[in-house]
Design a protein around this motif. Structure first.
Motif, short mmCIF file in Angstrom:
data_model
loop_
_atom_site.label_atom_id
_atom_site.label_comp_id
_atom_site.label_asym_id
_atom_site.label_seq_id
_atom_site.Cartn_x
_atom_site.Cartn_y
_atom_site.Cartn_z
N GLU A 1 0.87 -1.18 0.00
CA GLU A 1 0.00 0.00 0.00
C GLU A 1 0.90 1.22 0.00
OE1 GLU A 1 -2.13 -0.69 3.59
OE2 GLU A 1 -3.56 -2.06 2.63
N ARG A 2 0.56 2.18 -0.83
CA ARG A 2 1.35 3.40 -0.90
C ARG A 2 0.53 4.51 -0.25
NH1 ARG A 2 4.67 5.68 -6.16
NH2 ARG A 2 6.18 6.68 -4.80
N LEU A 3 1.11 5.12 0.77
CA LEU A 3 0.34 6.07 1.57
C LEU A 3 0.97 7.46 1.51
CD1 LEU A 3 -0.15 3.81 4.73
CD2 LEU A 3 -1.60 3.95 2.69
N ASP B 1 8.27 11.18 -2.97
CA ASP B 1 8.05 10.92 -1.55
C ASP B 1 8.68 11.96 -0.64
OD1 ASP B 1 7.33 8.61 -2.95
OD2 ASP B 1 7.58 7.38 -1.16
N PRO C 1 1.69 4.16 13.33
CA PRO C 1 0.62 3.29 13.85
C PRO C 1 1.00 1.81 13.87
CG PRO C 1 -0.15 4.69 12.04
CD PRO C 1 1.33 4.79 12.08
N PHE D 1 11.37 4.09 0.01
CA PHE D 1 10.54 5.26 -0.25
C PHE D 1 9.54 5.40 0.90
CE2 PHE D 1 10.86 6.49 -4.95
CZ PHE D 1 12.15 6.01 -5.05
N ARG D 2 9.38 6.63 1.35
CA ARG D 2 8.54 6.88 2.51
C ARG D 2 7.12 6.32 2.33
NH1 ARG D 2 5.07 10.18 5.51
NH2 ARG D 2 6.04 11.09 7.36
N SER D 3 6.56 6.49 1.14
CA SER D 3 5.16 6.08 0.94
C SER D 3 5.00 4.56 1.05
CB SER D 3 4.66 6.57 -0.42
OG SER D 3 5.49 6.09 -1.45
N PHE D 4 6.08 3.83 0.80
CA PHE D 4 6.01 2.37 0.90
C PHE D 4 6.44 1.86 2.28
CE2 PHE D 4 6.59 2.50 -3.84
CZ PHE D 4 5.45 1.80 -4.17
N ARG E 1 5.51 1.96 5.41
CA ARG E 1 4.65 1.27 6.38
C ARG E 1 4.35 -0.16 5.90
NH1 ARG E 1 -0.76 4.13 8.30
NH2 ARG E 1 0.78 5.74 8.83
N SER E 2 4.04 -0.27 4.62
CA SER E 2 3.76 -1.59 4.06
C SER E 2 4.97 -2.51 4.21
CB SER E 2 3.44 -1.46 2.57
OG SER E 2 2.15 -1.90 2.30
N ALA F 1 5.50 -5.96 6.47
CA ALA F 1 5.96 -7.21 5.87
C ALA F 1 7.21 -7.72 6.58
CB ALA F 1 6.23 -7.01 4.38
#
Lengths: 419, 997, 98, 195
Positions: free
Chosen positions: B609-611, B759, D10, D172-175, D177-178, D182
């Motif tokens: 998921e890309r947030l 990002d 979170p 990359f920051r957006s990835f 958390r995912s 994992a």
């Protein structure tokens, strides 16, 4: 030659099945023919069949370098559909669909065309609209299409995960009910038998090694079984088009050969009654009558003539499969294989006269070739017999790329890997 | 103790009792048992039903090649169908059921199919079921009617739809030497390579290392072979350069020595440990590979060879010696070679009576005669088994004199009472992986077997794989292979002392005994010798045609034991030698592989998921999230009770009346830096960027090389040599690769670097009549008035103590600003903006309102730049610079790209005031019954709060020329038809007065 | 399939993006030779045998590589940076090896 | 200035998790460097840029592809020809480099917000990372200090080995958390502690 029927089956069974005759002869090549077709795959055999049946041209040889049907007609995932976006494709594939619908009768050979439907799943509202555009395009050309809701889809495919917590939830789908699957080998065998019965010579283990030329004009072929002259030479060798055209001195083509892998699971009791495709990747699946789930995904994505692929696609396809069908994790992949596809520069095929005088070319099927088999043969036979394309294949020229008249169903441009 | 368990012998733990059920019946077994050995020990003879005729079937083998004894293993609702009982290790609580039978394994109604045997010959279905040419069952209907029943009769086990709770994993491994197979050859190879200091992985599909050494009864260097295995494995275990992988099937040999293997990590446990996977998928990159995969024994083809109780000779030997189970009390051996004599002796020693050894050879060697004598067996040389008797278990068989040269039977058939028949038709080396690696197998006449192909990748063979069936050969081979694999010189070694029974590996070339009755070649698929001959009669003579026409070798065992006998029968029919009929190339997998293992860590987690930096804020503040590619973006911030439409209309309306804020962090952002950055942008964009002043932004359009539109976005000049390019969310990755390609491949002379900074920045677009006031209220360090921050201007300042970069540009058509801050400060800035906007009636809005406002403005996105449209189609031709070449400029004016019938961008207004649908088509005249004459389609639509109308963007033939005319939407899929007016795509504020302020 | 990136070493093909026929020559940007443009954009050599092709190590250093790979066997006989200037880095890598 | 928000928040559960049969074999944490900067030299300027890196950070870069070093506060490694990632616990590295990297030498790109740094340490670090990345983590193939660019499907990662049993992963920051989720999931098998 005996007609096939339940009665003949019974009569022969009573005689211990001793009287069945070969489905096609194994003749030696003659010195010359009216038409020589290079390629004993589905398209070449269908072309021979329609040349003989519709155009009365029976002095025809089909040359196959290996065993009949050893190319993509024997190594595909058997889906038959006409759910295209752009009118040139939709018209052509719908013509094919109509031929499919009567093919078993026409050939007196059960090709097991099962109109179990083909469902494209949509996972976002935007994608659903895209499918609606496509479905409406089909409907405006008289082709059946309908949209389905997740609830209807669940009823049709109970094992499908349509839950909202799926990574890519199903928001709907585009269904073509008349689409389905067929027994791939039977199509080759049925056309071979039909062409053979009308006098066509099907010559296996006969590899074309060069072209006979009179100036520019192609006048025949040299083969591993001797020279064969022909008034017309038709090339239907999708997967090997680059190789064969190079024999004719044509070095470059708007085609790359890519390997496409396909997979089958062990045999299962009925699990899915339709053909289904995933919208957030590239995955399609149906179930064979024997019970194996037959499925595949993207091409490996590099030039190859090797008929075998590599692991990244294997892993990708299986991951997408389980995203839709999490119950299949413990089911096992039994067999994988690879086919070599002519990936064209716009994802659409080429059926045309030329590019040399005396030559006719049928290629560029990407991975849509199997379903096209009847119409491809039908249109190619027409083009060869009348020296002009039929309306159905008129857009599928070789010069359309340079002229910018591309038929780009996926909108990916001149990048064959992405079609 | 179970009825057939021997008191001693074998490697099962008789002190450990394990309880399991099969078809609902409770059984016990011992530690080390497979389901097959445990059931056999309990006297079970009937394990399954065949595919076509539903004939009762027992165990043929003891290993991975088992075609008959397939079961479904149940874990709660989760089903694992088609597992060979020979490969299931029992554990407490194991539940297995038989398959493809109704109502039960013992009484299967479909066994009636046997009566139609001749009718159901190979390929019968191609000749019938076509149905009538006319009437209600014409076309494909009759076939589909029949197919319904055929499908239900076909198939083996059932799959379920319950999600498997198990965990699957991938492991990427690297090694110098991968050794496949741990028999004497593989063990020796692994030890040799490890002694040389190489990184070694040793994999075996069985739980127990050692292969044949576990049951051969031989001795190696004065220890039992099994002890030699234990000692060698212990040595390997002690080394830190060796990884041992039991229960690991190497199933695929891919390019550049990449091999795929499946480790069954916890199937043999009642419960996996916490976090432990069920299967682990090993992707192994090996410097070289030692293939020590052994050989498969072949069955003989004779009438009744499929009856439960007929099994491969070595399988019986394994059951006796490895598992301590006697497959029968009165045993007959039927063979064409020496190896079965050892099996006979092994069973004799385990307590069975060997009634007879039936050998097709007229005169077995003296050594064999002696072995027969030792087994106290009657040696019937020059004989063959011609029939078997019994129902669900073997009760006897018939033997007749046989001339193997003529293939003829003579004399009277003699009945022999037996409950177990062992057969051996010679051995086929397990060359699957070598064949997958790329080459064609070669026939060896003496061994009557296909031997490994020429090497196409870096592997070395050892042992039975090479056709070297004797243990001494295997050990020597293994050592040489180990040395070769690490690139060491092969030096002679002291021969180990092996005590083994005499055995000439050359079988007699006898594959089939022709006699009355069904002789099976492919057991699971019920392909008989007669089917092979029928295929020959009908011209399906190439090996691939044979396979496809009869389904020979296409069952779950993939012909491991049937391929060679099938070929031999075809060769005889053709009057050609076997190699001229050919062999099929083996393809992955060597043995079936769980799909879960292949999805591995992505099972249940297909894509990350890309947030955006503000993701949690959106979720906490009521946003409904929308999945866009890998990203999640707010679709609406719905109030309770609101529909989606009500929400986006409210959000859009409030934005146009006051102000709205939207998260635009997902836009692709690429830093383009360097002395040639501007020159580079001039080449990739259709318009000029070198003329852009520092501190200003410009809207840009890119074409593909073929002249079609590719992507659009604004690019900001932050410094003389420093640009920030934005792309559409969907195309960010593609644009990045496009730029990299041109810099690296086409224009390496340009000094420009591109870096993805998507990002790095959080982006918030704030627009509306009060947007500037809101900024003024919270931005420090810079003014935001028209003079300081004109349209397309950029300023740097701070919001709530955090540095921000603000560009005044507008997608909504309002006075609007994009506020960029470091991603880690995104939420902080967002909250500050929301707070500052509160007094001004600022709303947060999502994708729906964003889309609505862009439709009102007539801006294009991916729905219009769909890879098939040109700049002209989208009325962006004003952006095509004539002063310079750019990517696509040479190709954009070709015939097909400027044709008059192309689809062009227009606006539509619904004249019936009803909602329009995306994907609806446009026609000049509606024909609901027979839709036709499409002139285009809707790309995006909405209810426009600004216009108070249902509007849409569309691509329509003729485009502009149709402005002001009427047409109709035609949406048969959703039964929506109605009149529309075709208008300009610029619905709202076409002069742009609002955004220019 | 493994491609030995001159910078990163041998990596699985999954890390690479195929960019096709490396024999194509892009005409001069200002060229009006449409035949040459068409040939560049649409026509491919597609040989059965050694193929000169371009791959991007998109899942690694992101550099473009010129690879000679046999399309019948997938055997790779040569890999080099498309731009020559990185050859020094490649040499260093070679010296690095133990 | 406001504290930077972690994308992992979170899902960042301090404490021990997973299977402890053999004790905790993995430590996971987010290192949160103040600066992450990418430096890229023009062809021929690699040595000058390396000298500049040394001048600013005090870290000497070993020659060779993927070479790097770390002093526990600052780290640097090559990830592509002529390209380097430099990190510092403190903020302000980008502006420090902007002063010394002349336009003729190369470019400086600040990625301090755009990349998230995750540290995995412990005896099973190689094992767990091998579940994701198809690169050889064995010490001889991947020495301490060295960097690698690789990918796990959609997640691009730069990895620096900062100890025998320790790796710093930049995603990359957006990835982030995912990927973090994992990574935790994959570590359950051997027991892990989040610090």
């Amino acid at each position: 030659m005996a007609e096939y029927s339940a009665l003949s089956l019974l009569a022969n069974a009573l005689k211990g099945n001793k009287d069945w005759k070969p489905a096609w002869r194994k003749p030696d090549p003659k010195a010359s023919y009216d038409v020589v077709i290079i390629g004993g795959g589905g398209h070449g055999l269908a072309t021979a069949y329609y040349l003989a049946k519709d155009h009365g041209i029976t002095n025809v040889a089909v040359l196959e370098k290996g065993w009949l049907g050893s190319g993509n007609v024997g190594r595909n995932t058997t889906a038959v559909r006409s759910n295209y976006l752009l009118p040139a494709n939709t018209r052509f594939y719908e013509h094919s669909m109509k031929l499919w619908e009567n093919l078993s009768h026409e050939l007196n050979y059960n090709v097991m065309f099962s109109q179990r439907g083909c469902l494209n799943l949509a996972h976002t509202p935007a994608q659903f609209d895209d499918y609606a555009r496509r479905g409406n395009a089909m409907r405006h050309l008289g082709v059946d299409a309908e949209l389905m809701t997740p609830v209807e889809i669940k009823r049709l495919i109970p094992a499908l995960d349509i839950s909202n917590d799926a990574r890519f939830p199903v928001v709907g789908g585009l269904m073509q009910r008349r689409a389905g699957t067929a027994r791939h080998d039977a199509v080759a065998w049925g056309y071979a038998r039909g062409a053979d019965r009308r006098g066509v010579d099907i010559i296996e283990n006969c590899e074309v090694t060069g072209f006979l030329r009179d100036g520019d004009r192609v006048t025949g072929v040299t083969t591993s079984r001797g020279d064969i002259r022909a008034k017309k030479v038709a090339v239907a060798v999708a997967g090997s088009t680059g190789r064969v055209m190079q024999l004719a001195g044509i070095e470059t083509m708007p085609i790359e050969s890519h390997v496409l892998q396909a997979f089958v699971t062990e045999s299962l009791k009925p699990f899915i009654d339709t053909v289904v495709t995933f919208g957030m990747g590239h995955f399609y699946m149906s179930q064979s009558d024997k019970g194996g789930l037959v499925y595949g995904g993207d091409i490996d994505g590099y030039n190859s003539y090797a008929q075998r692929g590599n692991l990244p696609i294997v892993d990708e396809v299986m991951s997408e499969m389980l995203a839709l069908f999490p119950g299949l994790a413990r089911v096992r992949m039994l067999r994988s294989w690879g086919g070599v596809c002519d990936m064209s520069m716009d994802g659409s095929p080429i059926i045309t006269m030329g590019p040399l005088p005396g030559m006719y070319l049928n290629c560029g099927w990407c991975y849509g070739g199997f379903k096209a088999t009847p119409a491809s043969g039908w249109c190619f036979a027409w083009t060869i017999a009348k020296d002009q394309p039929h309306d159905f294949n008129a857009p599928f020229t070789l010069d359309r790329f340079h002229r910018g008249l591309v038929i780009d169903d996926k909108g990916q441009g001149a990048n064959p890997r992405l079609h | 103790m179970s009825p057939r368990r021997t008191d001693t012998g074998g490697h099962v733990d008789r002190l450990k009792t394990i309880r399991f059920t099969f078809d609902g019946v409770a059984y016990t077994g011992h530690g080390g048992d497979t389901l097959a050995s445990a059931l056999l020990a309990n006297g079970v003879t009937l394990f399954g039903r065949s595919f076509k005729y539903h004939r009762p079937r027992g165990l043929l083998s003891a290993g991975v090649e088992e075609p008959n004894a397939l079961v479904t293993v149940l874990k709660g609702e989760v089903r694992e169908p088609n597992i060979p009982a020979t490969m299931v290790e029992i554990h407490d609580g194991l539940i297995a059921v038989s398959q493809n039978r109704f109502p039960s394994l013992t009484w299967d109604i479909h066994a009636v199919n046997q009566l139609g045997g001749k009718l159901l010959s190979a390929g019968f279905y191609y000749k019938t079921f076509m149905g009538p040419v006319v009437g209600p069952l014409k076309g494909t209907r009759f076939w589909m009617f029949c197919e319904h029943f055929i499908r239900r009769a076909a198939g083996l086990g059932s799959a379920g739809s319950a999600k498997d709770p198990a965990r699957y994993e991938r492991m990427n491994a690297f090694c110098d030497v991968l050794v496949v197979g741990s028999g004497p050859a593989g063990l020796m190879a692994a030890k040799t390579a490890a002694d040389q200091g190489a990184r070694v992985i040793l994999a075996d599909l069985e739980p127990r290392f050692g292969g044949s050494a576990n049951w051969s009864g031989e001795t190696i260097d004065d220890a039992s072979a099994a002890d030699w295995v234990r000692r060698t494995v212990a040595q390997l275990e002690a080394r830190d350069n060796v990884r041992l992988l039991p229960r690991t099937t190497v199933w695929g040999y891919y390019d550049n020595n990449t091999l795929a293997a499946l480790e069954r990590v916890s199937d043999h446990k009642a419960q996996p440990a916490k976090g432990e996977p069920r299967h682990r998928y090993w992707a192994i990159r090996a410097g070289s590979v030692v293939l020590a995969t052994g050989a498969f024994e072949r069955p003989l083809v004779f009438p009744g060879n499929d009856r439960p109780g007929v099994m491969l000779a070595h399988a019986a030997e394994r059951y006796a010696n490895e598992f301590g189970v006697l497959p029968g009390q009165r045993v007959v051996v039927f063979t064409n070679n020496d190896s079965a004599y050892r099996s006979a002796l092994a069973l004799k020693q385990a307590g069975a009576a060997i009634v007879a050894i039936v050998d097709v050879r007229p005169q077995p060697s003296a050594e064999m005669s002696a072995l027969a004598g030792e087994a106290e067996a009657e040696l019937l040389s020059g004989h063959a088994v011609v029939a078997t008797e019994g129902g669900k278990a073997l009760s006897g068989l018939k033997v007749q004199r046989f001339d193997m040269v003529a293939g003829a039977l003579s004399g009277d058939a003699r009945s022999v009472h037996a409950d177990c028949l062992l057969m051996s038709g010679g051995w086929s080396p397990t060359i699957h992986l070598a064949s997958q690696a790329g080459a064609k197998a070669e026939w060896n006449e003496a061994l009557q077997a296909f031997l490994p192909p020429k090497r196409t990748q870096k592997w070395v063979g050892a042992g039975a794989f090479n056709g070297h069936f004797m243990t001494l050969e295997a050990i020597l081979d293994g050592r040489n292979a180990g040395l070769t694999a690490v690139g060491a010189t092969v030096a002679p070694m002291a021969y180990p002392h092996i005590e083994s029974l005499p055995c000439d590996p050359r079988p007699a070339p006898v594959f089939e005994i022709k006699a009355k009755g069904k002789s099976f070649v492919d057991f699971q698929h019920d392909v008989t010798a007669e089917d092979v001959r029928l295929a020959h009669r009908e011209g399906f003579v190439s090996v691939e045609h044979l396979k496809r026409y009869t389904t020979l070798g296409m069952a779950t065992d993939q012909g491991k034991s049937s391929n060679v006998p099938g070929l031999a029968i075809m060769a005889e029919a053709l009057g050609k030698p076997i190699p001229e009929v050919g062999t099929t190339r083996f393809r992955p997998p060597f043995a079936p592989v769980s799909i879960g293992s292949l999805a591995a860590e992505r099972f249940g987690d297909l894509k990350p998921e890309r947030l955006t930096p503000m993701h949690d804020w959106h979720v906490d503040n009521g946003a409904t999230m929308y999945s866009a590619g890998l990203w999640y973006r707010p679709m609406i911030y719905g109030l309770s009770g609101e529909t989606v439409e009500q929400a986006y209309v409210r959000e859009a309306k409030a934005t146009r009346e006051n102000a709205g804020i939207v998260d635009v962090s997902t836009l692709g952002k690429i830093a383009v830096q360097g002395p040639d950055a501007a020159a580079f942008l001039d080449r990739v964009y259709t318009n000029m960027f070198s003329t852009l002043a520092v501190g200003k932004a410009r809207y840009g359009l890119m074409l593909r090389e073929d002249g079609f539109a590719f992507d659009d976005g604004t690019t900001w000049r932050l410094g003389d040599q420093d640009f920030l390019m934005t792309t559409t969310t969907a195309n960010a990755g593609k644009v990045m690769q496009h730029l990299e390609y041109f810099l690296d491949v086409i224009w390496p002379e340009l000094k420009a670097h591109v870096t993805s900074v998507t990002d790095e920045w959080a982006g918030a677009a704030i627009g509306g009549p009060k947007a500037r006031q809101i900024l003024a209220a919270c931005v420090t360090g810079t003014d935001v008035d028209n003079a300081t921050l004109p349209f397309m201007g950029i300023v740097h300042g701070e919001i709530s103590g955090v540095p921000v970069m603000i560009c005044r540009l507008s997608f909504s058509g309002e006075m609007a600003f994009e506020v960029y801050s470091g991603a880690g400060h995104g939420t902080h800035v967002w909250e500050a903006l929301v707070e500052a906007g509160r007094p001004f009636g600022l709303v947060t809005y999502g994708l729906e309102a964003l889309g609505t406002m862009r439709i009102e403005k007539g801006h294009v996105t991916g729905a219009e730049i769909d890879g098939r449209t040109t700049a002209r189609d989208l009325h962006l031709d004003w952006m095509l610079s004539k002063k310079k070449p750019f990517i696509g400029s040479a190709m954009m004016d070709r015939e097909g790209l400027v044709a008059s019938e192309r689809l062009e961008l227009v606006g539509l207004i619904a004249l019936d005031n009803r909602p329009l649908n995306g994907g609806a088509h446009i026609v000049e005249e509606v024909d609901e019954a027979n839709p036709h004459g499409s002139i285009g389609h809707i790309t995006a639509c909405c209810y426009s709060p600004a216009l108070g109308k249902h509007i849409a963007l569309a691509l329509v033939k003729g485009g502009k020329a149709r402005h002001g005319t009427r047409a109709h939407v035609s949406d048969p899929l959703r039964n929506r038809f109605g009149p529309v007016e075709i208008v300009s795509n610029h619905f709202y504020d076409p002069e742009g007065t609002r955004m220019h302020g | 399939m493994l491609i030995t990136c001159p910078y990163c070493g041998p990596r699985d093909v999954i890390e690479f993006t195929y960019q096709g026929d490396g024999n194509r020559e892009r005409p001069d940007p200002a060229s009006q030779n449409f035949e040459a443009w068409n040939a560049y954009v649409y026509d491919r050599l597609n040989p059965a045998g050694d193929h000169n092709e371009i791959w991007q190590h998109s899942g690694g250093c992101r550099v473009h590589l010129r690879v000679v790979r046999n399309t019948l066997t997938h055997e790779i006989s040569n890999v080099a940076f498309v731009r020559g200037d990185h050859s020094s880095a490649a040499r260093r890598k070679a010296e690095d090896k133990p | 200035m406001a504290e930077r928000q972690s994308p992992l928040e979170p899902e960042f559960h301090v404490g021990s998790h997973g299977n402890f049969e053999h004790g905790v074999e993995i430590l996971l944490t987010e290192t949160r460097p103040g600066s992450i900067v990418q430096l890229a030299a023009w062809p021929g300027e690699e040595k000058t840029l390396m000298a500049a890196i040394r001048a600013v950070t005090g870290l000497a870069l070993p020659d060779g592809a993927g070479g790097g070093s770390s002093d526990g506060v600052k780290s640097v490694f090559g990830f592509a020809p002529g390209k380097f990632t430099v990190t510092d616990e403190a903020e302000g590295l980008a502006s420090a480099f902007a002063k010394v990297v002349a336009p003729a030498m190369g470019t400086v790109t600040d990625l301090s917000h755009g990349r998230t740094a995750i540290r995995i340490a412990g005896p099973k670090a190689e094992w767990v990372l091998s579940k994701f990345f198809a690169i050889d983590f064995a010490l001889p193939a991947f020495p301490v200090g060295a960097g690698r660019s690789t990918t796990h499907h959609d997640v691009f990662a730069q990895i620096q080995r900062t100890g025998t049993d320790q790796f710093d992963i930049y995603v990359f920051r957006s990835f982030a958390r995912s990927f973090w989720k994992a990574l935790c999931h994959a570590s359950e098998e051997v027991g892990y502690e989040v610090q």
